[in-house]
Motif scaffolding. Sequence first.
Motif, PDB file in Angstrom:
ATOM      1  N   MET A  22       0.781  -1.410  -0.036  1.00  0.00           N
ATOM      2  CA  MET A  22      -0.105   0.039  -0.045  1.00  0.00           C
ATOM      3  C   MET A  22       0.806   1.370   0.054  1.00  0.00           C
ATOM      4  O   MET A  22       0.557   2.224  -0.718  1.00  0.00           O
ATOM      5  N   ASN A  23       1.773   1.244   0.829  1.00  0.00           N
ATOM      6  CA  ASN A  23       2.721   2.416   1.111  1.00  0.00           C
ATOM      7  C   ASN A  23       3.395   2.850  -0.457  1.00  0.00           C
ATOM      8  O   ASN A  23       3.594   3.719  -0.862  1.00  0.00           O
ATOM      9  N   SER A  24       3.587   1.662  -1.221  1.00  0.00           N
ATOM     10  CA  SER A  24       4.489   1.881  -2.543  1.00  0.00           C
ATOM     11  C   SER A  24       3.621   2.328  -3.583  1.00  0.00           C
ATOM     12  O   SER A  24       3.960   3.370  -4.357  1.00  0.00           O
ATOM     13  N   VAL A  25       2.357   1.703  -3.506  1.00  0.00           N
ATOM     14  CA  VAL A  25       1.281   2.522  -4.709  1.00  0.00           C
ATOM     15  C   VAL A  25       0.860   3.810  -4.281  1.00  0.00           C
ATOM     16  O   VAL A  25       0.760   4.679  -5.146  1.00  0.00           O
ATOM     17  N   ASN A  26       0.830   3.920  -2.872  1.00  0.00           N
ATOM     18  CA  ASN A  26       0.358   5.435  -2.609  1.00  0.00           C
ATOM     19  C   ASN A  26       1.509   6.392  -2.974  1.00  0.00           C
ATOM     20  O   ASN A  26       1.289   7.693  -3.258  1.00  0.00           O
ATOM     21  N   ARG A  27       2.643   6.124  -3.039  1.00  0.00           N
ATOM     22  CA  ARG A  27       3.673   7.019  -3.231  1.00  0.00           C
ATOM     23  C   ARG A  27       3.665   7.449  -4.605  1.00  0.00           C
ATOM     24  O   ARG A  27       3.569   8.469  -5.194  1.00  0.00           O
ATOM     25  N   MET A  28       3.346   6.308  -5.524  1.00  0.00           N
ATOM     26  CA  MET A  28       3.442   6.696  -7.065  1.00  0.00           C
ATOM     27  C   MET A  28       1.920   7.359  -7.166  1.00  0.00           C
ATOM     28  O   MET A  28       1.967   8.243  -8.203  1.00  0.00           O
ATOM     29  N   LEU A  29       0.833   7.251  -6.368  1.00  0.00           N
ATOM     30  CA  LEU A  29      -0.370   7.846  -6.642  1.00  0.00           C
ATOM     31  C   LEU A  29       0.033   9.368  -6.224  1.00  0.00           C
ATOM     32  O   LEU A  29      -0.588  10.258  -6.920  1.00  0.00           O
ATOM     33  N   HIS A  30       0.518   9.536  -5.105  1.00  0.00           N
ATOM     34  CA  HIS A  30       0.758  10.773  -4.609  1.00  0.00           C
ATOM     35  C   HIS A  30       1.531  11.737  -5.761  1.00  0.00           C
ATOM     36  O   HIS A  30       1.267  12.987  -5.956  1.00  0.00           O
ATOM     37  N   ASP A  31       2.657  11.063  -6.239  1.00  0.00           N
ATOM     38  CA  ASP A  31       3.460  11.820  -7.229  1.00  0.00           C
ATOM     39  C   ASP A  31       2.771  12.127  -8.329  1.00  0.00           C
ATOM     40  O   ASP A  31       3.212  13.072  -9.126  1.00  0.00           O
ATOM     41  N   ARG A  32       1.309  11.646  -8.768  1.00  0.00           N
ATOM     42  CA  ARG A  32       1.002  11.799  -9.720  1.00  0.00           C
ATOM     43  C   ARG A  32      -0.238  12.567  -9.692  1.00  0.00           C
ATOM     44  O   ARG A  32      -1.312  12.843 -10.600  1.00  0.00           O
ATOM     45  N   GLY A  33      -0.597  13.068  -8.517  1.00  0.00           N
ATOM     46  CA  GLY A  33      -1.811  13.690  -7.823  1.00  0.00           C
ATOM     47  C   GLY A  33      -3.129  13.048  -7.943  1.00  0.00           C
ATOM     48  O   GLY A  33      -4.084  13.622  -8.007  1.00  0.00           O
ATOM     49  N   LEU A  34      -2.961  11.702  -7.803  1.00  0.00           N
ATOM     50  CA  LEU A  34      -3.978  10.909  -7.624  1.00  0.00           C
ATOM     51  C   LEU A  34      -4.480  10.595  -6.260  1.00  0.00           C
ATOM     52  O   LEU A  34      -3.552  10.845  -5.361  1.00  0.00           O
ATOM     53  N   PRO A  35      -5.709  10.307  -5.978  1.00  0.00           N
ATOM     54  CA  PRO A  35      -6.200   9.968  -4.709  1.00  0.00           C
ATOM     55  C   PRO A  35      -5.316   8.694  -4.073  1.00  0.00           C
ATOM     56  O   PRO A  35      -5.188   7.917  -4.773  1.00  0.00           O
ATOM     57  N   ILE A  36      -4.779   8.779  -2.962  1.00  0.00           N
ATOM     58  CA  ILE A  36      -4.368   7.599  -2.293  1.00  0.00           C
ATOM     59  C   ILE A  36      -5.238   6.805  -1.569  1.00  0.00           C
ATOM     60  O   ILE A  36      -6.304   7.102  -1.226  1.00  0.00           O
ATOM     61  N   ILE A  37      -4.599   5.438  -1.122  1.00  0.00           N
ATOM     62  CA  ILE A  37      -5.606   4.746  -0.586  1.00  0.00           C
ATOM     63  C   ILE A  37      -5.630   4.956   0.904  1.00  0.00           C
ATOM     64  O   ILE A  37      -4.529   4.933   1.654  1.00  0.00           O
ATOM     65  N   PRO A  38      -6.522   5.214   1.674  1.00  0.00           N
ATOM     66  CA  PRO A  38      -6.718   5.734   2.850  1.00  0.00           C
ATOM     67  C   PRO A  38      -6.090   4.635   3.939  1.00  0.00           C
ATOM     68  O   PRO A  38      -5.422   5.418   5.039  1.00  0.00           O
ATOM     69  N   ASP A  39      -6.384   3.532   3.987  1.00  0.00           N
ATOM     70  CA  ASP A  39      -5.938   2.411   5.054  1.00  0.00           C
ATOM     71  C   ASP A  39      -5.946   1.285   4.432  1.00  0.00           C
ATOM     72  O   ASP A  39      -6.315   0.836   3.296  1.00  0.00           O
ATOM     73  N   ILE A  40      -5.404   0.327   5.022  1.00  0.00           N
ATOM     74  CA  ILE A  40      -5.360  -1.055   4.876  1.00  0.00           C
ATOM     75  C   ILE A  40      -6.707  -1.751   4.712  1.00  0.00           C
ATOM     76  O   ILE A  40      -6.683  -2.569   3.592  1.00  0.00           O
TER      77      ILE A  40
END
Length: 211
Positions: A22-40
């Motif tokens: 989750m942390n890995s894909v959230n970093r990618m989402l954040h870097d592209r201005g996309l909504p992150i996954i909020p929790d597990i």
Amino acid sequence: MKYTHLFWDFNGTILSDMQAGMNSVNRMLHDRGLPIIPDIEAYREIFDFPIREYYRNLGFDFEKEPYEVLAPIWVELYLENSRSSGMIDGVDQVVKQIAQTEMSQIVFSASERNMLCRQLSDLGLIEYFDQVVGLDDIHAESKLHLARAWRKENPEAKILFVGDTVHDADTAEVLGADCLLFTGGHQSKTKLLSRGCKTIDSIWEILDHIK
């Protein structure tokens, strides 16, 4: 013993790496201005195979960045984030107990095989497995073709497959294997129950099932 072989999925079944994923894909989402996954909990509802569709559902635009470009970015982030990932509770004891029987244990994963071997070595488990089956690349497309090939070469094997995703249930079906889906991995119990396979809440339950 009811089975000659015990197949283990790796991610989410042996390695507790849901947070790292989750942390890995959230970093990618954040870097592209996309909504992150909020929790597990949300992650376990969203995560799915094929991974391309999982990425697409998260909002990645393959017209801007092809999946083949995104996949190695995720792997690099994952390898860093998963350094602190430990084993699912009970895995080491169960693996070692089964290693004392006549059952053959195999890791069967959609991860890249060399990465799998390194992770199993780091966990101190690789010596307990007779075979490590993984993909030749990092794209995590599917392991169904690996299942077809393995079954063709081992038609007499009686297999129990333990995984944590619906894709593991699909893989077990291709193998003609019985299946146990662990509810503490990458997909929610609700998603697993929708597949109709038997679920387990603890890895220790494997021992009861094989006796």
